[in-house]
Design a protein around this motif. Structure first.
Motif, PDB file in Angstrom:
ATOM      1  N   ALA A   1       8.161  67.591  19.998  1.00  0.00           N
ATOM      2  CA  ALA A   1       8.186  66.921  21.298  1.00  0.00           C
ATOM      3  C   ALA A   1       9.618  66.714  21.775  1.00  0.00           C
ATOM      4  O   ALA A   1       9.928  66.919  22.961  1.00  0.00           O
ATOM      5  N   ARG A   2      10.510  66.330  20.888  1.00  0.00           N
ATOM      6  CA  ARG A   2      11.906  66.115  21.269  1.00  0.00           C
ATOM      7  C   ARG A   2      12.538  67.406  21.783  1.00  0.00           C
ATOM      8  O   ARG A   2      13.247  67.416  22.797  1.00  0.00           O
ATOM      9  N   ALA A   3      12.294  68.521  21.052  1.00  0.00           N
ATOM     10  CA  ALA A   3      12.871  69.797  21.468  1.00  0.00           C
ATOM     11  C   ALA A   3      12.276  70.264  22.791  1.00  0.00           C
ATOM     12  O   ALA A   3      13.003  70.719  23.692  1.00  0.00           O
TER      13      ALA A   3
ATOM     14  N   ALA B   1      10.935  68.462  25.164  1.00  0.00           N
ATOM     15  CA  ALA B   1      11.390  67.608  26.266  1.00  0.00           C
ATOM     16  C   ALA B   1      12.776  68.029  26.738  1.00  0.00           C
ATOM     17  O   ALA B   1      13.068  68.021  27.942  1.00  0.00           O
ATOM     18  N   GLN B   2      13.637  68.401  25.799  1.00  0.00           N
ATOM     19  CA  GLN B   2      14.972  68.858  26.182  1.00  0.00           C
ATOM     20  C   GLN B   2      14.915  70.180  26.928  1.00  0.00           C
ATOM     21  O   GLN B   2      15.781  70.482  27.753  1.00  0.00           O
ATOM     22  N   MET B   3      13.899  70.989  26.661  1.00  0.00           N
ATOM     23  CA  MET B   3      13.727  72.269  27.351  1.00  0.00           C
ATOM     24  C   MET B   3      12.993  72.098  28.681  1.00  0.00           C
ATOM     25  O   MET B   3      12.704  73.083  29.360  1.00  0.00           O
ATOM     26  N   LYS B   4      12.636  70.829  29.027  1.00  0.00           N
ATOM     27  CA  LYS B   4      11.910  70.497  30.261  1.00  0.00           C
ATOM     28  C   LYS B   4      10.485  71.030  30.259  1.00  0.00           C
ATOM     29  O   LYS B   4       9.885  71.188  31.318  1.00  0.00           O
ATOM     30  N   HIS B   5       9.941  71.294  29.081  1.00  0.00           N
ATOM     31  CA  HIS B   5       8.523  71.646  28.948  1.00  0.00           C
ATOM     32  C   HIS B   5       7.762  70.337  28.747  1.00  0.00           C
ATOM     33  O   HIS B   5       7.301  70.020  27.645  1.00  0.00           O
ATOM     34  N   LEU B   6       7.648  69.571  29.812  1.00  0.00           N
ATOM     35  CA  LEU B   6       7.243  68.174  29.674  1.00  0.00           C
ATOM     36  C   LEU B   6       5.790  68.020  29.251  1.00  0.00           C
ATOM     37  O   LEU B   6       5.470  67.161  28.419  1.00  0.00           O
ATOM     38  N   GLU B   7       4.896  68.816  29.802  1.00  0.00           N
ATOM     39  CA  GLU B   7       3.492  68.677  29.430  1.00  0.00           C
ATOM     40  C   GLU B   7       3.283  69.065  27.971  1.00  0.00           C
ATOM     41  O   GLU B   7       2.515  68.419  27.253  1.00  0.00           O
TER      42      GLU B   7
ATOM     43  N   ALA C   1       5.541  68.807  25.667  1.00  0.00           N
ATOM     44  CA  ALA C   1       6.146  67.729  24.877  1.00  0.00           C
ATOM     45  C   ALA C   1       5.186  66.552  24.757  1.00  0.00           C
ATOM     46  O   ALA C   1       5.028  65.966  23.671  1.00  0.00           O
ATOM     47  N   LEU C   2       4.527  66.204  25.847  1.00  0.00           N
ATOM     48  CA  LEU C   2       3.568  65.098  25.802  1.00  0.00           C
ATOM     49  C   LEU C   2       2.382  65.439  24.906  1.00  0.00           C
ATOM     50  O   LEU C   2       1.870  64.572  24.172  1.00  0.00           O
ATOM     51  N   SER C   3       1.939  66.697  24.924  1.00  0.00           N
ATOM     52  CA  SER C   3       0.848  67.104  24.033  1.00  0.00           C
ATOM     53  C   SER C   3       1.274  66.985  22.574  1.00  0.00           C
ATOM     54  O   SER C   3       0.485  66.552  21.722  1.00  0.00           O
ATOM     55  N   ALA C   4       2.538  67.357  22.272  1.00  0.00           N
ATOM     56  CA  ALA C   4       3.034  67.227  20.900  1.00  0.00           C
ATOM     57  C   ALA C   4       3.105  65.757  20.487  1.00  0.00           C
ATOM     58  O   ALA C   4       2.796  65.403  19.344  1.00  0.00           O
ATOM     59  N   LEU C   5       3.507  64.884  21.418  1.00  0.00           N
ATOM     60  CA  LEU C   5       3.518  63.449  21.109  1.00  0.00           C
ATOM     61  C   LEU C   5       2.103  62.942  20.855  1.00  0.00           C
ATOM     62  O   LEU C   5       1.877  62.121  19.958  1.00  0.00           O
ATOM     63  N   ASP C   6       1.148  63.421  21.646  1.00  0.00           N
ATOM     64  CA  ASP C   6      -0.252  63.051  21.395  1.00  0.00           C
ATOM     65  C   ASP C   6      -0.659  63.427  19.980  1.00  0.00           C
ATOM     66  O   ASP C   6      -1.323  62.658  19.273  1.00  0.00           O
ATOM     67  N   ASP C   7      -0.279  64.633  19.567  1.00  0.00           N
ATOM     68  CA  ASP C   7      -0.613  65.088  18.212  1.00  0.00           C
ATOM     69  C   ASP C   7       0.048  64.202  17.161  1.00  0.00           C
ATOM     70  O   ASP C   7      -0.552  63.893  16.122  1.00  0.00           O
ATOM     71  N   ALA C   8       1.300  63.784  17.427  1.00  0.00           N
ATOM     72  CA  ALA C   8       1.992  62.922  16.472  1.00  0.00           C
ATOM     73  C   ALA C   8       1.288  61.577  16.339  1.00  0.00           C
ATOM     74  O   ALA C   8       1.090  61.064  15.236  1.00  0.00           O
TER      75      ALA C   8
ATOM     76  N   GLY D   1       8.812  56.977  32.162  1.00  0.00           N
ATOM     77  CA  GLY D   1       8.313  56.649  33.493  1.00  0.00           C
ATOM     78  C   GLY D   1       7.117  57.460  33.927  1.00  0.00           C
ATOM     79  O   GLY D   1       6.445  57.090  34.909  1.00  0.00           O
ATOM     80  N   LYS D   2       6.833  58.545  33.247  1.00  0.00           N
ATOM     81  CA  LYS D   2       5.661  59.338  33.594  1.00  0.00           C
ATOM     82  C   LYS D   2       4.403  58.612  33.141  1.00  0.00           C
ATOM     83  O   LYS D   2       4.373  57.983  32.076  1.00  0.00           O
ATOM     84  N   GLU D   3       3.372  58.694  33.946  1.00  0.00           N
ATOM     85  CA  GLU D   3       2.149  57.935  33.692  1.00  0.00           C
ATOM     86  C   GLU D   3       1.573  58.256  32.310  1.00  0.00           C
ATOM     87  O   GLU D   3       1.171  57.349  31.580  1.00  0.00           O
ATOM     88  N   ARG D   4       1.562  59.534  31.951  1.00  0.00           N
ATOM     89  CA  ARG D   4       0.997  59.907  30.652  1.00  0.00           C
ATOM     90  C   ARG D   4       1.826  59.335  29.511  1.00  0.00           C
ATOM     91  O   ARG D   4       1.284  58.909  28.481  1.00  0.00           O
ATOM     92  N   PHE D   5       3.148  59.307  29.670  1.00  0.00           N
ATOM     93  CA  PHE D   5       4.010  58.747  28.638  1.00  0.00           C
ATOM     94  C   PHE D   5       3.788  57.243  28.503  1.00  0.00           C
ATOM     95  O   PHE D   5       3.738  56.711  27.387  1.00  0.00           O
ATOM     96  N   GLU D   6       3.641  56.544  29.622  1.00  0.00           N
ATOM     97  CA  GLU D   6       3.422  55.105  29.573  1.00  0.00           C
ATOM     98  C   GLU D   6       2.078  54.787  28.907  1.00  0.00           C
ATOM     99  O   GLU D   6       1.968  53.810  28.155  1.00  0.00           O
TER     100      GLU D   6
END
Length: 714
Positions: free
Chosen positions: A427-429, A431-437, A439-446, A468-473
């Motif tokens: 997710a960290r990598a 997010a840095q590549m701006k592949h935000l969705e 990254a959020l899916s990887a965080l969900d998996d974590a 600040g993104k709704e899914r992240f919150e």
């Protein structure tokens, strides 16, 4: 600049780490490597910063002399001569014995008018010459020379009697593994090497427990130039020949300064290099592109059962594309071993004949075909492999290679699909590549796999693009709920104590015991459990006696009861203990750490690294030694007491069974540490081993010890 320096080519004190793996993918405090920060501070003349960074390096590498040397340079330039001389003395005590470096160091010139400085220089030369060199074999038909250049490493050189300045032999330098010189085996190769046109040099007096920065610097700056001056030796661009840690040093030196070397022979060394100043900070060697990288040939021998073979499989295609002259020699059904005997020696001899004749013997070997060799990894091999992946991730991420970091994280997921940290890293990598969705899916998996640290999510700047993104919150809210869910360890019914329970965000759920009539802050004792069990039910019944004695007791009541990992200690020290600030009459400013087994080992590590301040340690069934890297052959070294006087004076209470394997180490520690100002109370228990020893009688002794502590409030 002539300092020892914290250069990447020299940061080789520990080449393999057995610290927990993907936990190291959590955010770094500073992505800029420490040696780069130090170099910039010197360039700016910011010696306050030099001192601060040197002290940080001392915390990270407390047994190494280089940080103390850097500290002495900074202090000398600030005019603090006494403290600088003290730091130099400590560097000498830890193994820095280079009088030439001391005399030439521009940042130590403010000390030249101090008689004590020249005493240090004299002591360095005397210490340099102390000790006996390893004896060598008697080799027929070989000319043998021995020397000890000032500021260098003592060496023995085997060359042909027929070598002359007009017909010199090329220099081949042996670099030993961790734990032993192996000179007795390598020097027997000298006649065979001489016939090929090579003079063999081995080092005969140095610490064999690894390659420290000053060892490599002494070799490069003093010994190799001395060898190059021997008549009949061509040492302008030597070949390096190393096994394990020695091979790792050779590969890193080649990676950093390829023009200095004619070629490399590597046995059981891997395409990784030291990146940060410490054993838990290594990354993959990037695809070499300098002319020297392409000109110097490499011969690499690795066993097919060595987990490092997989690293070669991954990087070799990149190196091939870059034009590196790599010969890969896989040894079937072998692991992390010394190979240069029999068929493997014949292979390297054939390679040397081609290289010395000016040919390009590049051969990428069968392990580099399309299908990688599948081997069954032992748990130790798996842990080692995962550790390397984690360290490679850190290097790639810190250098901005987010695509490479994502690939490494996915490799970690393939090896440990039920653990949360590879998904967190991915997710960290992403997010840095701006592949935000993604990254959020990887965080969900974590989170689905147990990640439950809200504070890490909020504070990690690598995830800032998600904030600040709704899914992240929503994810933050879910993590906080997960963080507070679960069943804590049941509480015993205890009379005469006040109990406070809480679960601070980002910290551990805990139970705190205080005296009900406490009118002053009570010093805090923190329980650190052993691997596999909380032992809360064993420890908490002691709470009434501890509170009566004037101490508060904190016990984590909900966490994974596995070994203490880096992020566990982070959550304890940075999140859990500060949460006590809202509770009256508890003093957590200098906690006393009470540990058993792995918990006691974690307490010792925090103490030795200078983290704190600490009020003291209570230790059961933990050796007073450093962790050994995988494959290490030498006995573990004693931990070094912290440099800071406050923590060095923190009292230690240790229980050890006389039948414990660590009993001898504790006896040695008692003598050495006490001589260094550590107040250690060592209690040896007859007929007992590594087990729980805090029975009522031993606890009475502990209470007597606690009553004498300076942190105790009456």
């Amino acid at each position: 600049m002539s300092r020892i320096g914290l250069a990447p080519a020299l940061c080789l004190a520990v080449l393999l780490s057995d610290t927990p793996v993907f936990a190291q993918m959590l955010p770094d405090a500073d992505p800029v490597p420490l040696w780069d920060q130090l170099e910039r501070a010197y360039q700016r003349g910011d010696f306050q910063r030099v001192v601060a960074l040197s002290r940080k390096a001392i915390v990270d590498m407390p047994t190494m002399p280089a940080p103390r040397y850097e500290l002495a340079c900074g202090l000398a330039m600030l005019g603090n001569k006494n403290a600088a001389l003290e730091a130099l003395a400590e560097a000498l005590a830890l193994g820095f014995h280079d009088p030439a470096q001391l005399r030439e160091e521009e940042y130590l010139k403010p000390l030249h008018d101090e008689p004590l400085f020249w005493t240090v220089v004299k002591d360095a030369r005397e210490m340099e010459q102390l000790g006996k060199a390893e004896p060598g074999p008697k080799l027929e038909g070989v000319r043998t020379l021995e020397d000890f250049p000032e500021g260098g490493l003592r060496y023995r050189l085997h060359m042909s009697p027929e070598a002359t300045p007009q017909k010199p032999q090329r220099l081949l330098v042996w670099l030993h593994p961790t734990g032993e010189s192996m000179n007795d085996r390598v020097e027997l190769l000298a006649p065979r090497l001489n016939k090929l046109g090579l003079a063999l040099a081995v080092f005969t007096q140095k610490p064999w427990n690894g390659w420290q920065p000053e060892d490599a610097m002494r070799m490069i700056k003093r010994t190799l130039p001395a060898l190059a001056k021997v008549p009949g030796v061509d040492g302008k661009r030597p070949y390096l020949f190393g096994f394990s840690a020695g091979g790792q040093l050779a590969l890193t030196l080649w990676s950093e300064n390829p023009e200095r070397y004619a070629g490399m022979i590597l046995d059981a060394a891997y395409p990784i290099s030291s990146v940060h100043y410490g054993p838990d900070s290594m990354g993959n060697v990037r695809s070499p592109t300098a002319p020297g990288h392409l000109a110097a040939p490499l011969f690499v021998a690795v066993g097919t059962k060595d987990s490092g073979a997989r690293l070669w499989q991954r990087v070799a295609p990149r190196w091939k594309k870059a034009g590196v002259n790599l010969t890969y020699h896989p040894v079937p059904e072998r692991g992390h071993e010394y190979f240069f005997e029999g068929a493997a020696l014949d292979a390297v001899e054939a390679w040397l004949r081609k290289v010395l004749a000016g040919e390009r013997p590049s051969d990428y070997g069968p392990l580099l075909n399309e299908q990688p060799v599948e081997t069954t990894l032992t748990p130790e091999e798996r842990a080692e492999h995962l550790n390397r992946l984690a360290l490679e991730f850190r290097e790639a991420y810190g250098a901005g290679d987010f695509e490479g970091a994502a690939s490494l994280a996915r490799s970690g997921i393939a090896l440990m699909p039920q653990q949360p940290y590879p998904y967190w890293a991915l997710a960290r990598a992403l997010a840095q590549m701006k592949h935000l969705e993604e990254a959020l899916s990887a965080l969900d998996d974590a989170v689905e796999r147990g990640f439950s640290n809200t504070a890490a999510l909020r504070e990690d700047q690598g995830l800032a693009s998600l904030h600040g993104k709704e899914r992240f919150e929503r994810l933050l809210k879910a993590v906080r709920e997960k963080e507070t869910q679960g069943t804590p360890e049941p509480a015993p019914k205890l009379e005469g104590v006040k109990v406070v329970e809480d679960h601070p965000e980002g910290g551990f759920r805990f139970r705190l015991y205080l005296h009900p009539q406490a009118s002053r802050p009570q010093p805090l004792i923190v329980w650190l459990h052993p691997k596999g069990a909380s032992l809360c039910g064993t420890v908490e019944p002691f709470a009434p006696r501890l509170t009566q004695a004037g101490f508060a007791l904190l016990v984590p009541t909900m966490k994974a009861w596995t070994e203490w990992q880096g992020q566990d200690l982070e959550r304890l020290m940075r999140r859990t203990l500060p949460a006590l600030g809202t509770i009256p009459n508890v003093d957590f400013s200098a906690p006393i750490l009470w540990g058993q087994g792995d918990g006691a080992q974690a307490a010792l590590a925090l103490w030795s690294n200078g983290l704190g301040p600490l009020g003291g340690l209570i230790l059961g069934a933990a050796p007073p030694t450093e962790d050994q890297p995988p494959g290490a052959q030498a006995a573990p070294n004693l931990l070094s007491p912290p440099l800071e006087d406050a923590n060095r004076r923190a009292p230690l209470f240790a229980l050890v069974g006389e039948k414990s394997p660590s009993a001898a180490a504790w006896a040695k520690a008692a003598t050495l540490w006490r001589s260094q100002g550590v107040p250690l109370a060592l209690n040896s228990i007859p007929e007992r081993g590594d087990e729980w020893l805090f029975d009522d009688a031993r606890f009475d002794e502990l209470l007597k010890w606690l009553a004498k502590l300076p942190v105790r409030n009456p």
